[in-house]
Write a protein that holds these residues in place. Structure first.
Motif, PDB file in Angstrom:
ATOM      1  N   LEU A 235      15.992 -35.257  59.123  1.00  0.00           N
ATOM      2  CA  LEU A 235      16.160 -36.493  59.877  1.00  0.00           C
ATOM      3  C   LEU A 235      16.517 -36.179  61.335  1.00  0.00           C
ATOM      4  N   ALA A 236      15.889 -36.896  62.250  1.00  0.00           N
ATOM      5  CA  ALA A 236      16.215 -36.714  63.662  1.00  0.00           C
ATOM      6  C   ALA A 236      17.573 -37.356  63.953  1.00  0.00           C
ATOM      7  N   PRO A 237      18.452 -36.689  64.691  1.00  0.00           N
ATOM      8  CA  PRO A 237      19.760 -37.285  65.000  1.00  0.00           C
ATOM      9  C   PRO A 237      19.602 -38.508  65.895  1.00  0.00           C
ATOM     10  N   VAL A 238      20.479 -39.494  65.665  1.00  0.00           N
ATOM     11  CA  VAL A 238      20.469 -40.684  66.518  1.00  0.00           C
ATOM     12  C   VAL A 238      21.437 -40.529  67.686  1.00  0.00           C
ATOM     13  N   GLN A 239      22.343 -39.535  67.591  1.00  0.00           N
ATOM     14  CA  GLN A 239      23.243 -39.202  68.692  1.00  0.00           C
ATOM     15  C   GLN A 239      23.450 -37.694  68.697  1.00  0.00           C
ATOM     16  N   ILE A 240      23.604 -37.116  69.883  1.00  0.00           N
ATOM     17  CA  ILE A 240      23.973 -35.714  70.053  1.00  0.00           C
ATOM     18  C   ILE A 240      25.252 -35.699  70.877  1.00  0.00           C
ATOM     19  N   VAL A 241      26.315 -35.097  70.323  1.00  0.00           N
ATOM     20  CA  VAL A 241      27.618 -35.174  70.981  1.00  0.00           C
ATOM     21  C   VAL A 241      28.268 -33.790  71.027  1.00  0.00           C
ATOM     22  N   PRO A 242      29.140 -33.563  72.006  1.00  0.00           N
ATOM     23  CA  PRO A 242      29.911 -32.321  72.040  1.00  0.00           C
ATOM     24  C   PRO A 242      31.072 -32.394  71.064  1.00  0.00           C
TER      25      PRO A 242
ATOM     26  N   GLY B 250      24.159 -28.268  63.836  1.00  0.00           N
ATOM     27  CA  GLY B 250      24.515 -29.614  64.271  1.00  0.00           C
ATOM     28  C   GLY B 250      25.230 -30.433  63.227  1.00  0.00           C
ATOM     29  N   ALA B 251      25.308 -29.946  62.002  1.00  0.00           N
ATOM     30  CA  ALA B 251      25.988 -30.588  60.866  1.00  0.00           C
ATOM     31  C   ALA B 251      25.262 -31.835  60.372  1.00  0.00           C
ATOM     32  N   LEU B 252      24.798 -32.712  61.280  1.00  0.00           N
ATOM     33  CA  LEU B 252      24.132 -33.972  60.935  1.00  0.00           C
ATOM     34  C   LEU B 252      25.054 -34.851  60.091  1.00  0.00           C
ATOM     35  N   PHE B 253      26.066 -35.383  60.747  1.00  0.00           N
ATOM     36  CA  PHE B 253      27.118 -36.183  60.124  1.00  0.00           C
ATOM     37  C   PHE B 253      26.693 -37.641  59.988  1.00  0.00           C
TER      38      PHE B 253
ATOM     39  N   VAL C 194      24.082 -45.324  55.388  1.00  0.00           N
ATOM     40  CA  VAL C 194      25.068 -44.584  56.182  1.00  0.00           C
ATOM     41  C   VAL C 194      24.589 -44.486  57.615  1.00  0.00           C
ATOM     42  N   ASN C 195      25.507 -44.643  58.557  1.00  0.00           N
ATOM     43  CA  ASN C 195      25.178 -44.545  59.976  1.00  0.00           C
ATOM     44  C   ASN C 195      25.055 -43.070  60.369  1.00  0.00           C
ATOM     45  N   GLY C 196      23.983 -42.764  61.084  1.00  0.00           N
ATOM     46  CA  GLY C 196      23.753 -41.404  61.526  1.00  0.00           C
ATOM     47  C   GLY C 196      22.285 -41.046  61.380  1.00  0.00           C
ATOM     48  N   PRO C 197      22.002 -39.728  61.399  1.00  0.00           N
ATOM     49  CA  PRO C 197      22.967 -38.639  61.537  1.00  0.00           C
ATOM     50  C   PRO C 197      23.340 -38.342  62.990  1.00  0.00           C
ATOM     51  N   VAL C 198      24.519 -37.733  63.138  1.00  0.00           N
ATOM     52  CA  VAL C 198      25.021 -37.305  64.436  1.00  0.00           C
ATOM     53  C   VAL C 198      24.977 -35.782  64.492  1.00  0.00           C
ATOM     54  N   PHE C 199      24.380 -35.247  65.545  1.00  0.00           N
ATOM     55  CA  PHE C 199      24.293 -33.800  65.777  1.00  0.00           C
ATOM     56  C   PHE C 199      25.481 -33.395  66.647  1.00  0.00           C
ATOM     57  N   ILE C 200      26.302 -32.459  66.146  1.00  0.00           N
ATOM     58  CA  ILE C 200      27.471 -31.993  66.896  1.00  0.00           C
ATOM     59  C   ILE C 200      27.129 -30.628  67.500  1.00  0.00           C
ATOM     60  N   GLU C 201      27.143 -30.551  68.800  1.00  0.00           N
ATOM     61  CA  GLU C 201      26.764 -29.317  69.488  1.00  0.00           C
ATOM     62  C   GLU C 201      27.689 -28.166  69.094  1.00  0.00           C
TER      63      GLU C 201
END
Length: 315
Positions: free
Chosen positions: A23-30, A186-189, A67-74
């Motif tokens: 799945l492509a992340p919907v947000q990329i965050v530090p 990126g974990a993909l949370f 579930v909301n996401g996924p979020v990629f954590i740098e």
């Protein structure tokens, strides 16, 4: 539902229905970023304030537990731990509990759908009423919270996994810190399935399912991946439901699942006999406020499972 400014907000439409590391992340965050998630309820809005019990039999299972996401954590890499600090919840004030055919610990005993709708104080100062039988103190938490597994493909959202997911632990509340094993870059949370209240076990298959906003801070612990999710709570359970003691039923035998079923069945019988409740109502009520516990697992060949119903519910 909240006025604080967030650098990153995940809206209700930014969700998915299965774990998939493609799945492509919907947000990329530090690392260290705090995000606001607008979480839907477990039915994805299929249950509303005008719904009736027969709606449960027509639920689109493909839309359950968004579930909301996924979020990629740098910087998050396999072998790291994702540190998830759970902040404030802003509830919607509406929720539901249901007996869904084929689902729940006693699904064979309760084949007919039954729906209970809840309307509660969004400030969480007052318990939610359950017909004339009792009032349930509220404590919001996220039922489903996790990261993408290393295994390719789409994985069902309903079963919990070693990377988290649908764990339904009420300790996943404000102030708790969850550590999840990172298996992909990126974990993909993702997070969702928010509840206004639940008993340990969620025995009928649903809690007080309720849409709400939740603040989450995501950080990375290099090389710190636990084998399974690990949780730190920083305060006692705020509901204090045992202040007037509890009614406790048990199941005893060599099979823990059978013993759990016996303990819950015993409590339903007790509530029906003591309070004149319909079995379906008793089943739903205990799912949102009674706690299923492993009381003894050493005296082979039989084990003890107990089910604790707080007496304060009936004050």
């Amino acid at each position: 539902m909240t006025h604080r400014h967030y650098a990153h907000t995940l809206h209700a439409g930014q969700c998915h229905y299965g774990w998939d590391n493609a799945l492509a992340p919907v947000q990329i965050v530090p690392p260290g970023e705090t995000l606001l998630f607008h979480c839907k309820d477990a039915s994805d809005g299929q249950i509303t304030a005008t719904s009736t019990s027969d709606c449960l039999a027509r639920l689109d299972a493909a839309r359950t537990n968004p579930v909301n996401g996924p979020v990629f954590i740098e910087g998050a890499m396999p072998g790291d731990a994702l540190k998830v600090t759970i902040g404030a919840f802003t509830p919607s004030g509406f929720g539901w509990t249901g007996i869904i055919p084929g689902f729940g610990l006693l699904a064979d005993q309760f084949p007919v759908p039954k729906l209970h709708l809840w309307h509660y104080d969004t400030k969480l100062n007052e318990p939610a009423a359950f017909s004339p039988y009792g009032r349930v103190p509220l404590m919001p938490f996220a039922g489903t919270i996790g990261v993408a597994p290393a295994e390719a493909g789409r994985h069902d959202i309903i079963p919990p996994r070693h990377v988290g997911g649908n764990m339904d632990m009420r300790e996943l509340r404000t102030g708790s810190i969850l550590y999840l094993p990172v298996e992909v870059e990126g974990a993909l949370f993702s997070i969702g399935d928010t509840h206004a209240a639940q008993g340990d076990g969620e025995v009928c298959g649903t809690a007080i399912e309720s849409a709400m906003d939740v603040e989450i801070t995501l950080d990375v612990v290099k090389g710190g991946a636990p084998r399974f999710p690990r949780l730190t709570t920083l305060s006692a359970d705020p509901r204090h439901l045992d202040r007037n003691g509890a009614e406790v039923t048990t199941g005893i035998g060599p099979d823990l699942m059978a013993a759990a079923r016996d303990a819950v069945s015993g409590m339903i019988d007790l509530l029906c006999g003591s309070y004149g409740m319909a079995p379906e109502d008793a089943y739903m009520l205990v799912s949102v406020c009674a706690d299923l516990r492993l009381s003894e697992v050493v005296d082979a060949p039989n084990w003890v499972v107990s089910f604790h119903m707080p007496r304060s519910i009936f004050d």
